[in-house]
Scaffold this motif. Structure first.
Motif, PDB file in Angstrom:
ATOM      1  N   GLN A 465       0.827  -1.198   0.000  1.00 19.94           N
ATOM      2  CA  GLN A 465       0.000   0.000   0.000  1.00 19.94           C
ATOM      3  C   GLN A 465       0.867   1.256   0.000  1.00 19.94           C
ATOM      4  O   GLN A 465       1.730   1.427   0.862  1.00 19.94           O
ATOM      5  N   GLY A 466       0.604   2.139  -0.989  1.00 18.59           N
ATOM      6  CA  GLY A 466       1.249   3.434  -1.007  1.00 18.59           C
ATOM      7  C   GLY A 466       0.562   4.399  -0.068  1.00 18.59           C
ATOM      8  O   GLY A 466      -0.363   4.034   0.682  1.00 18.59           O
ATOM      9  N   GLU A 467       0.964   5.635  -0.123  1.00 18.14           N
ATOM     10  CA  GLU A 467       0.460   6.635   0.821  1.00 18.14           C
ATOM     11  C   GLU A 467      -0.905   7.202   0.427  1.00 18.14           C
ATOM     12  O   GLU A 467      -1.388   8.132   1.074  1.00 18.14           O
ATOM     13  N   MET A 468      -1.542   6.637  -0.617  1.00 15.98           N
ATOM     14  CA  MET A 468      -2.893   7.026  -0.985  1.00 15.98           C
ATOM     15  C   MET A 468      -3.854   5.848  -0.912  1.00 15.98           C
ATOM     16  O   MET A 468      -4.969   5.917  -1.431  1.00 15.98           O
ATOM     17  N   SER A 469      -3.444   4.793  -0.255  1.00 15.54           N
ATOM     18  CA  SER A 469      -4.260   3.580  -0.171  1.00 15.54           C
ATOM     19  C   SER A 469      -5.058   3.550   1.129  1.00 15.54           C
ATOM     20  O   SER A 469      -4.711   4.199   2.113  1.00 15.54           O
ATOM     21  N   GLY A 470      -6.142   2.787   1.121  1.00 15.87           N
ATOM     22  CA  GLY A 470      -6.935   2.587   2.325  1.00 15.87           C
ATOM     23  C   GLY A 470      -7.490   3.874   2.900  1.00 15.87           C
ATOM     24  O   GLY A 470      -7.973   4.751   2.182  1.00 15.87           O
ATOM     25  N   ASP A 471      -7.397   4.021   4.222  1.00 19.27           N
ATOM     26  CA  ASP A 471      -7.921   5.217   4.892  1.00 19.27           C
ATOM     27  C   ASP A 471      -7.165   6.481   4.477  1.00 19.27           C
ATOM     28  O   ASP A 471      -7.731   7.575   4.491  1.00 19.27           O
ATOM     29  N   LYS A 472      -5.908   6.340   4.097  1.00 27.89           N
ATOM     30  CA  LYS A 472      -5.143   7.524   3.691  1.00 27.89           C
ATOM     31  C   LYS A 472      -5.666   8.100   2.380  1.00 27.89           C
ATOM     32  O   LYS A 472      -5.537   9.297   2.122  1.00 27.89           O
ATOM     33  N   GLY A 473      -6.252   7.241   1.550  1.00 25.53           N
ATOM     34  CA  GLY A 473      -6.893   7.737   0.342  1.00 25.53           C
ATOM     35  C   GLY A 473      -8.109   8.581   0.659  1.00 25.53           C
ATOM     36  O   GLY A 473      -8.376   9.601  -0.001  1.00 25.53           O
ATOM     37  N   PHE A 474      -8.865   8.184   1.692  1.00 26.13           N
ATOM     38  CA  PHE A 474     -10.011   8.991   2.116  1.00 26.13           C
ATOM     39  C   PHE A 474      -9.552  10.347   2.649  1.00 26.13           C
ATOM     40  O   PHE A 474     -10.216  11.364   2.453  1.00 26.13           O
TER      41      PHE A 474
END
Length: 553
Positions: A465-474
């Motif tokens: 997961q990069g820094e725009m994946s999961g909750d960080k994408g939200f």
């Protein structure tokens, strides 16, 4: 507030218990004709139908859910099941038994009304509170399920599931050791969790015209890691479908209300040629009241150029870019090169610049991201006596801007609030792949299963997961001016920034000593590198889940 919650908890528990007692006491047993009753996404029936198809050297169109019992029966009848092995025939009989299963019901002519209660007792253990649950909210079972059913022969079914369970935030707590709500702040009061009206009309014994209006899980694509197109864990307020089904051709129109004035319109065509099938889907997400033109399943939505048709209406939009529209496209292919085997691939995207646009629109086109995702894999189901050896592998790739569009309200995600706990903190889900954009995932698995009697499965998966994946994408969606306006940002690679690597091993199984009792367990271990996208930070831990389900035989 706490006093009110305790009062509500007490009264809701009493009402639920009274409702259960009254209905059970009042309901004599009759056979229930409910061909339009829906089989929920993720149900074992879909797995069994695919095992039979693969053994016969075919692929089938049961790649979306929920489908009605009548539709599944239509697909089953189209198969040449006389050539099945002993395991295949046992699986066929198991499906037929499920499709013919009746609920506790009584006749109120011309309708039949019934219930199908079940109880699930679960216990969990996870000593490391720093890592999230693998057996999370969508896997943990309700303590009590009470579906209430109404049917009109095999033409109409209405179902609503009342339940007693822990709420979303309680299931995520590290000290959540079981599925029994302990206190007033633990109970989930968002019942029913699914409720629908379903109808179907057979046409010539080959086709069926069907429709659904409801709330509940929807999925498109048969996958192991979650679908990049439309995943069963995507939360929405309501959906409606209209479908024309046959064993060789499906046409389905979807209207999904994500929340107030956020509608996702989709239409999908499936073509089946026995050994190979192709599916194509187009969609539009409109941040505006419902529109009649998007309900036409035969129209190409892109030809409406809806991003140009709102004019002054978009000027009233609160978003910085005054945009109310996002487009969506997906396609998939399933191929059975030989018996027992399936190869599949899927793609989905919400922004893609074709060469013509890049040539003629220069920097403006280059500043828009290619927001696409790819999913592919292979599976096999090999009969051994009366059981199946089942295994496969799968990979997923999502770009950093996948599911994210110009405006937050035009992006492909949902949000809701809980009414009891953490009432101001949003619960958010992505339309497709559960971990959203900026991710790479792979899994390999192997299992052995003897019908509904017993089974075991082991798997290994890696998630990057990069820094725009999961909750960080939200969280990106909350930033001002989050959407790229220059080529460098638009073409970030996956994974973006410091990547988090999660390695997971799972072993799970089930055993049904009685027709009314199923015991299951899951043991998992996770090892995380660059935890929380922080370089050289690691975390690891095990978790255990035990479950017992008591249901009507």
């Amino acid at each position: 507030m706490l006093r009110a919650a305790k009062y509500f908890y007490g009264t809701s528990m009493k009402r639920f218990a009274c409702l259960l007692i009254i209905i059970i006491a009042a309901v004599p047993v009759f056979a229930m004709a409910d061909g339009q009753r829906l089989v929920p996404a993720g149900h074992w029936v879909y797995d069994s139908l695919w095992k039979i198809s693969l053994e016969l050297g075919e692929v089938n169109l049961a790649n979306s859910a929920p489908l009605s019992r009548a539709e599944i029966s239509l697909f089953l009848e189209a198969l040449n099941t006389a050539a099945l092995s002993k395991a295949g025939l046992a699986e066929k009989e198991r499906i037929e038994k499920y499709l013919g299963k009746t609920a506790l019901s009584y006749q109120a002519f011309p309708f039949t009304i019934g219930i199908e209660p079940s109880i699930h007792l679960e216990a969990y253990y996870k000593p490391n509170g720093d890592i999230p649950w693998l057996y999370g909210f969508n896997e943990k079972k309700h303590l009590v399920d009470l579906p209430v059913l109404v049917s009109l022969d095999n033409y109409i079914s209405i179902e609503s599931n009342f339940f007693l369970a822990n709420n979303y935030w309680t299931t995520l707590e590290n000290d959540n050791f079981g599925n029994i709500p302990i206190g007033p702040m633990d109970t989930d009061i968002h019942f029913p969790d699914y409720a629908y009206f379903s109808f179907g009309i057979p046409i010539g014994g080959v086709f069926s015209l069907s429709g659904q209006l409801g709330k509940g899980s929807v999925s498109i694509g048969r996958t192991e890691l979650g679908s990049i197109i439309f995943d069963k864990n995507f939360y929405h307020d309501a959906y409606a479908t209209l479908s024309l089904h046959s064993p060789g051709f499906n046409l389905t129109a979807y209207t999904v209300q994500i929340e107030v004035n956020r509608y996702l319109y989709l239409h999908k065509i499936d073509l089946n040629f026995k050994k190979i099938q192709v599916s194509v889907l187009e969609g539009s997400l409109i941040n505006a009241p419902i529109e009649l033109r998007f309900l036409n399943p035969l129209m190409v939505f892109h030809n409406y150029a809806p991003w140009r048709s709102y004019g002054d209406y978009s000027d009233d939009h609160n978003g910085p870019n005054k945009v109310r529209v996002a487009s969506y496209f997906a396609a998939s292919i399933d191929y059975n090169p030989w018996k027992y085997f399936r190869i599949y691939a899927m793609t989905a995207f919400n922004q893609m610049q074709i060469p013509f646009e890049k040539i003629h629109f220069g920097n403006a086109a280059a500043s828009l991201p290619d927001s696409y995702s790819i999913q592919a894999g292979a599976e096999f189901a090999f009969p051994l006596d009366e059981a199946y050896l089942h295994g496969g592998f799968e990979g997923v790739f999502t770009r950093p801007w996948m599911y994210i569009d110009v405006e937050k309200d035009c992006s492909f995600y949902s949000k809701r609030l809980d009414l009891i706990k953490n009432t101001s903190q949003e619960i958010r889900t992505w339309l497709g792949f559960p971990f959203g954009p900026d991710a790479i995932a792979a899994t390999a698995y192997l299992g052995y299963e003897k019908g509904g009697d017993w089974g075991a499965k082991c798997s290994y998966s890696v998630l990057i997961q990069g820094e725009m994946s999961g909750d960080k994408g939200f969280e990106v969606l909350e930033e001002p001016g989050f959407y790229p306006d220059e080529p460098e940002k638009a073409h970030w690679n996956t994974p973006h920034g410091t990547a988090q690597y999660t390695h997971t091993f799972r072993l799970k199984g089930f055993y049904a000593p009685l027709a009314c009792l199923e015991l299951s367990s899951q043991l998992a271990y996770s090892y995380i590198i660059n935890y929380d996208n922080k370089k050289n930070k690691t975390a690891s831990g095990v978790e255990l889940a035990l479950s017992a389900t008591i249901k009507l035989p």
